[in-house]
Design an enzyme around this catalytic site. Structure first.
Site, mmCIF file in Angstrom:
data_model
loop_
_atom_site.group_PDB
_atom_site.id
_atom_site.type_symbol
_atom_site.label_atom_id
_atom_site.label_comp_id
_atom_site.label_asym_id
_atom_site.label_seq_id
_atom_site.Cartn_x
_atom_site.Cartn_y
_atom_site.Cartn_z
ATOM 1 N N GLU A 56 120.431 -57.001 31.380
ATOM 2 C CA GLU A 56 119.831 -56.370 32.564
ATOM 3 C C GLU A 56 120.483 -56.879 33.844
ATOM 4 O O GLU A 56 120.785 -56.109 34.761
ATOM 5 C CB GLU A 56 118.316 -56.664 32.608
ATOM 6 C CG GLU A 56 117.505 -55.948 31.557
ATOM 7 C CD GLU A 56 116.022 -56.287 31.646
ATOM 8 O OE1 GLU A 56 115.645 -57.037 32.566
ATOM 9 O OE2 GLU A 56 115.243 -55.806 30.807
ATOM 10 N N ILE A 94 102.199 -48.062 38.523
ATOM 11 C CA ILE A 94 102.666 -46.692 38.313
ATOM 12 C C ILE A 94 102.617 -45.979 39.646
ATOM 13 O O ILE A 94 101.582 -45.943 40.312
ATOM 14 C CB ILE A 94 101.792 -45.961 37.273
ATOM 15 C CG1 ILE A 94 101.922 -46.656 35.906
ATOM 16 C CG2 ILE A 94 102.204 -44.493 37.166
ATOM 17 C CD1 ILE A 94 101.020 -46.082 34.839
ATOM 18 N N HIS A 150 114.743 -50.482 32.208
ATOM 19 C CA HIS A 150 113.795 -50.545 31.088
ATOM 20 C C HIS A 150 114.432 -51.336 29.948
ATOM 21 O O HIS A 150 115.619 -51.132 29.634
ATOM 22 C CB HIS A 150 113.445 -49.137 30.611
ATOM 23 C CG HIS A 150 112.434 -49.127 29.500
ATOM 24 N ND1 HIS A 150 111.103 -49.386 29.710
ATOM 25 C CD2 HIS A 150 112.570 -48.908 28.160
ATOM 26 C CE1 HIS A 150 110.456 -49.328 28.564
ATOM 27 N NE2 HIS A 150 111.328 -49.030 27.608
ATOM 28 N N LEU A 190 74.767 -40.929 88.413
ATOM 29 C CA LEU A 190 75.490 -39.802 87.802
ATOM 30 C C LEU A 190 74.498 -38.916 87.076
ATOM 31 O O LEU A 190 73.654 -39.405 86.306
ATOM 32 C CB LEU A 190 76.558 -40.309 86.825
ATOM 33 C CG LEU A 190 77.702 -41.141 87.416
ATOM 34 C CD1 LEU A 190 78.638 -41.608 86.302
ATOM 35 C CD2 LEU A 190 78.480 -40.334 88.452
ATOM 36 N N ALA A 224 111.447 -40.942 37.459
ATOM 37 C CA ALA A 224 110.859 -39.603 37.422
ATOM 38 C C ALA A 224 109.342 -39.747 37.334
ATOM 39 O O ALA A 224 108.813 -40.849 37.134
ATOM 40 C CB ALA A 224 111.405 -38.814 36.240
ATOM 41 N N GLU A 255 73.860 -38.460 78.625
ATOM 42 C CA GLU A 255 74.452 -39.752 78.276
ATOM 43 C C GLU A 255 74.713 -39.818 76.768
ATOM 44 O O GLU A 255 73.842 -39.481 75.968
ATOM 45 C CB GLU A 255 73.522 -40.890 78.693
ATOM 46 C CG GLU A 255 74.129 -42.270 78.486
ATOM 47 C CD GLU A 255 73.238 -43.380 79.016
ATOM 48 O OE1 GLU A 255 73.514 -44.545 78.685
ATOM 49 O OE2 GLU A 255 72.265 -43.081 79.758
#
Length: 1004
Positions: free
Chosen positions: A974, A892, A909, A193, A941, A197
């Site tokens: 809770e 967080i 919370h 070929l 939020a 290359e």
């Protein structure tokens, strides 16, 4: 930083691997076996005295030394089955199995594999007898000048002959003289070929392919590519000969096709796949495969890796490469130059002292050791290729200059090295040449091929008045032959808007052509016109034949459906105008009607006439900028299952439902003379399109309860919290066309439309309209959507339970309470997955006992919060999650993640917010001396503990309370209110309000 990694090998490649792994913050130590002088003792890197040939001993060593995973450098251990043996022993190993490594260990296997899977390569044939090979070389109808030992030959088993005689000589050397030992028992004779290359490598986990920047090796010993073949005398990366579009083609047609093919054959390929590529005039073709990093390619590729190599390898081993694709340093070039022993690649001496390492380091250069050893505290030569000097700079010339300084600093007797590494790239960049249109980005040949492919599609749309024959400057249409006597022409043009973006994201292009035709022919149908012919305009940055053919096939099919001819079109390839993979569409339709059949007939429309609505197929092609925004804010992806009631399909397929074409069903009704006006409900929805066909003093009253509203509109309305006016002004809401007819003709019109398989209803009436009153009034729209769609105001379907994910970090303090409550048949939700950022925690056991799937996503494996959150989001997408509950989740979350799940993520919370925010709420309560505290469930939020409050429960603070005693009593509260709050949100009883307080939709 705890991981210990073992690298197998002793060359420059292995030094580079160890060097890059040691840069990871996750890695404590990198052991190299057997290693060299450079890996003997260098920071986190040290050598290990363990046999790499005895896999059982090696596996025990890995267990004793707590090795997290093994990285295999050279090809021989891979071919010997090290990956399978270590994996069976419980040791993770990065690289392909012996069966998969046959792509390198057997040239014959590789060539047969490429033939089976259509991977471009040179013509070839394999032989076990030298006389057969020589006979083939002399008689082949192509230049059969490349002779390869089929087995492993340390990168040296290829001979490129200058003529047939030399090729036959190479066969005899390999097969009779055993120049490459057992590797040459079978030889592969290949076509020579011609071209450049290059080396194209990728990471792969067996599914995903992540290409590396292309590199170029220099195999010959001496400058100018003279001298004997070697294992490689230097390399540079990236190669300017492979632009991004060509690399993408190589990825798709070679690398991905190879990985997919191995998967199809039941031999998944994992690790590094290296394709040696020849850039021929017919396109890239594979010269050979390697199953590991090249040496010296590794020394120029890994220095350009910006990502953490440890993380990339971990993701690959976990089958999650798509979630952690490597990122590369751009606009920089790396170059490495090999310094070899005198006599290499033949006999050479060992034990020659090497000096100059501090000087090279002072220059900011990296020296990777290969054939080196320590002797009496000195570094000495111990191999043919001794070391490589590597430099990274912003361009190739600067990198070459820096590397030359290193070559001057490093000294040992008889050192041999090339001074022209990168010369092909320099020549490529400096070559004087005239530009071609194709090089500027416009492929005329591809355009001609497209025309050839679509000609039969267009011809099939021929009709009376027009025989389609693409290729002329313009198309002709004979109105008389089409049967018109006193015609008026009507024309319309349109596009499909940002619905295209969804088609491109979903890689589904076959239906978008119908949208284009429908938008145009439905417009001219509103004038009473029969569509006669259609023209399309397709524009893109880079023509992709498969995509374009799919789009135009859709256009042609829609033209046949509409009864119009696809008379012609324009395909515009405009480099730099569109990002890769994107395109735009426009259409132009011409129709005709007899003069006395023109619509609307304003003088005939009177108060008391009725409006007949004809069903749409869904969204049609309007409002998609809003649709995409709603989807982006939702918990769904385009690949997610469609909302309940929307069929067994993905959300993307649902949104791509093609626009209905009405000409075939409505033209006979229009020509009956009973229709006074027809409005195509397109951009502007019900509110703006119907008035376009009415006298100024008239309007319409519509009742949404009289027609069927597809559930997709209900989902969009609730997910986007859209007002009634926004819905009616943006979308067709289930009515694709509206006809104005006399009241006494309505039943006949409905009968005629339904006979043609269209769904239709009387949906309203024409009313007098004062100057300042709205022209279109729609009642019961939201109410009907809620009933028909079975949805609630928070966007969850009442007809199904909300799918909940719970995020934990330990015991999941409220997890059991959530599990117990959601298992109640009356619950509006059920938990579909529990995700922890830590392995082996008690919360995972609770979930598994309840039969709930679990996932562990270790946050320590990610560079930042956003990357970690993206990994979590992929799992949420996998389980089609509607809501998220945080139960003792100690991370967080990033802003983008919180915004995406706004209104659908709950946290609890341990105080009565807004008092006592933060992680030490109980301490704050006791210190403040208050007598009442409690707990709060709130929407999450971006600010910590600041989301809108859903429920609170008070808990008294008792005299003598400690943090522990107070915490236990608060937990009881809770466990009570967290499940209750989840039920409220999931059932739609509450949702976030725009005033910062939750909105109660109904009493609970």
């Amino acid at each position: 930083m705890a991981a210990r990694i073992l690298v197998i090998g002793s060359g420059g490649r292995e030094h580079t691997l160890a060097w890059k792994l040691a840069q990871s913050l996750h890695v404590k130590q990198v052991l190299v076996a057997p290693g060299n002088a450079g890996t003997a003792c260098s920071g986190k890197i040290s050598n290990a005295a363990v046999s790499v040939d005895d896999h059982a001993v090696l596996a025990q060593f890995c267990k004793d030394e707590k090795i997290e995973f093994v990285v295999v450098g050279p090809e021989a251990p891979l071919a010997a089955g090290i990956v399978g043996d270590l994996t069976c022993a419980g040791v993770r190993c990065f690289g392909p199995t012996a069966q998969a490594a046959q792509l390198e260990s057997s040239k014959k296997f590789a060539k047969e594999f490429m033939e089976r899977h259509g991977i471009p390569t040179a013509q070839w044939k394999a032989f076990t007898k030298p006389e057969d090979a020589c006979s083939f070389i002399m008689s082949a109808n192509f230049p059969a000048l490349v002779v390869k030992a089929s087995g492993l030959a340390a990168g040296k088993g290829v001979i490129v002959a200058k003529n047939k005689e030399e090729a036959c000589k190479a066969v005899l050397e390999i097969m009779q003289e055993k120049s490459f030992g057992a590797a040459g028992e079978t030889v592969v004779v290949e076509e020579f070929l011609d071209g450049e290359e290059v080396s194209c490598l990728c990471f792969t986990d067996g599914k995903t392919v992540a290409p590396m920047p292309p590199a170029q090796d220099h195999k010959r010993l001496l400058d100018g590519d003279e001298g004997p073949n070697t294992g490689g005398m230097g390399a540079y990366c990236p190669t300017p000969q492979v632009p991004k579009d060509l690399l993408l083609k190589i990825k798709d047609t070679i690398l991905q096709r190879t990985v997919d093919g191995m998967q199809q054959e039941g031999v998944p390929y994992t690790g590094i796949l290296y394709a040696g590529i020849m850039l021929t005039k017919d396109g890239p073709k594979v010269l050979e495969f390697n199953c590991r990093f090249g040496d010296p390619e590794c020394q120029v590729i890994l220095p350009l890796l910006k990502s953490d190599l440890y993380e990339v390898i971990r993701s690959t081993l976990d089958g999650q490469l798509s979630a952690s694709l490597p990122v590369w340093l751009e606009n920089h070039t790396a170059i490495t130059v090999v310094m070899a022993s005198k006599g290499y690649p033949g006999a050479y001496s060992k034990g020659v002292e090497i000096t100059g390492f501090p000087e090279a380091q002072a220059l900011g250069l990296q020296v990777f050791h290969a054939g080196t050893a320590l002797k009496d505290g000195r570094v000495v030569t111990s191999g043919g290729r001794v070391l490589t000097v590597m430099a990274v700079q912003k361009n190739l010339e600067s990198a070459r200059d820096e590397a030359r300084k290193g070559l001057a600093a490093i000294k040992f007797e008889g050192a041999v090295y090339r001074k022209d590494i990168g010369f092909r790239a320099v020549a490529f960049l400096q070559r004087p040449r005239g530009l071609t249109y194709k090089e500027s980005g416009v492929d005329i040949a591809a355009g001609n091929m497209l025309v050839k492919k679509i000609q039969p599609l267009a011809k099939a749309t021929s009709r009376p008045g027009c025989t389609v024959d693409l290729g002329g400057f313009a198309g002709l249409f004979d109105l008389k032959a089409a049967g018109f006597k006193d015609p008026l022409l009507a024309s319309g043009t349109d596009g499909v808007g940002t619905k295209l973006k969804i088609a491109q994201l979903c890689n589904k292009h076959g239906t978008i052509g119908q949208d284009l035709v429908a938008m145009c022919v439905n417009d001219i149908l509103a004038q009473g016109a029969e569509p006669l012919f259609f023209l399309d305009y397709f524009s893109c940055g880079k023509l992709d034949l498969t995509t374009t053919e799919a789009v135009i096939a859709g256009i042609a099919g829609a033209c046949r459906q509409a009864g119009c001819a696809l008379l012609g079109g324009e395909t515009a390839e405009m480099p730099d105008m569109y990002p890769p993979g994107e395109y735009d569409l426009a259409g132009f339709a011409v129709g005709a009607m007899e003069r006395d059949q023109k619509l609307p007939q304003l003088e005939r429309i009177v108060e008391g006439d009725v409006v007949v609505g004809v069903a749409s197929s869904g969204l049609h092609s309007n409002g998609f900028s809003l649709v995409r925004k709603i989807v982006a804010r939702s918990s769904l992806q385009y690949s997610s299952p469609a909302p309940d009631g929307c069929g067994d399909q993905t959300l993307g397929d649902l949104l791509l439902t093609p626009t209905r074409i009405y000409s075939h069903s409505l033209l006979p009704v229009i020509r009956s003379g009973r229709v006074k006006a027809l409005a195509h409900i397109t951009g502007g929805g019900l509110l703006e399109n119907i008035p376009r066909v009415l006298p100024r003093e008239l309007g319409v009253d519509l009742d949404a309860g009289t027609w069927r509203i597809p559930k997709v509109f209900s989902w969009l309305q609730q997910e986007g919290q859209l007002s009634e006016e926004e819905m009616a002004r943006t979308f067709n809401c289930g009515v694709g066309a509206a006809l104005v007819v006399s009241k006494d003709q309505a039943d006949q019109i409905l009968h005629d439309i339904r006979q043609r398989q269209e769904e239709a209803w009387v949906i309203g009436s024409v009313v007098a309209c004062s100057k300042d009153s709205p022209r279109v009034r729609v009642k019961n729209l939201i109410e009907t959507m809620q009933v028909n769609g079975s949805v609630v105001s928070n966007g969850f379907l009442r007809s199904k339970k909300a799918r909940v994910a719970v995020l934990i970090s330990g015991t999941g303090s409220n997890l059991q309470a959530l599990i117990d409550s959601t298992q109640d048949p009356k619950s509006s939700s059920h938990i579909v997955v529990v995700i922890s950022n830590k392995a082996g925690v008690a919360g995972l056991d609770k979930a598994e006992k309840a039969g709930i799937p679990t996932r562990v996503i270790n946050h320590k494996l990610y560079k930042n919060r956003v990357e970690f959150d993206n990994a979590v989001d992929l799992v949420l997408e996998e389980f089609s999650v509607d809501m998220v509950c945080l139960a003792g989740f100690m991370r967080i979350l990033s802003g983008p993640f919180v915004r995406k799940w706004d209104g659908k993520m709950l946290n609890i919370h341990p105080s009565l917010l807004p008092s006592f925010k933060g992680s030490n709420a109980h301490e704050q309560v006791l210190e403040a001396g208050v007598t009442v505290t409690g707990c709060t469930v709130h929407f999450v939020a971006e600010d910590v503990d600041a989301g809108q409050i859903i429920l609170q429960e008070a808990v008294p603070v008792k005299r003598g309370d400690t943090v522990a005693t107070l915490s236990e009593r608060v937990k009881v509260a809770e466990h009570k209110i967290f499940p209750a709050a989840l039920q409220l949100v999931a059932s739609g009883a509450v949702r976030p309000g725009e005033d910062g307080k939750v909105h109660w939709v109904r009493e609970q």
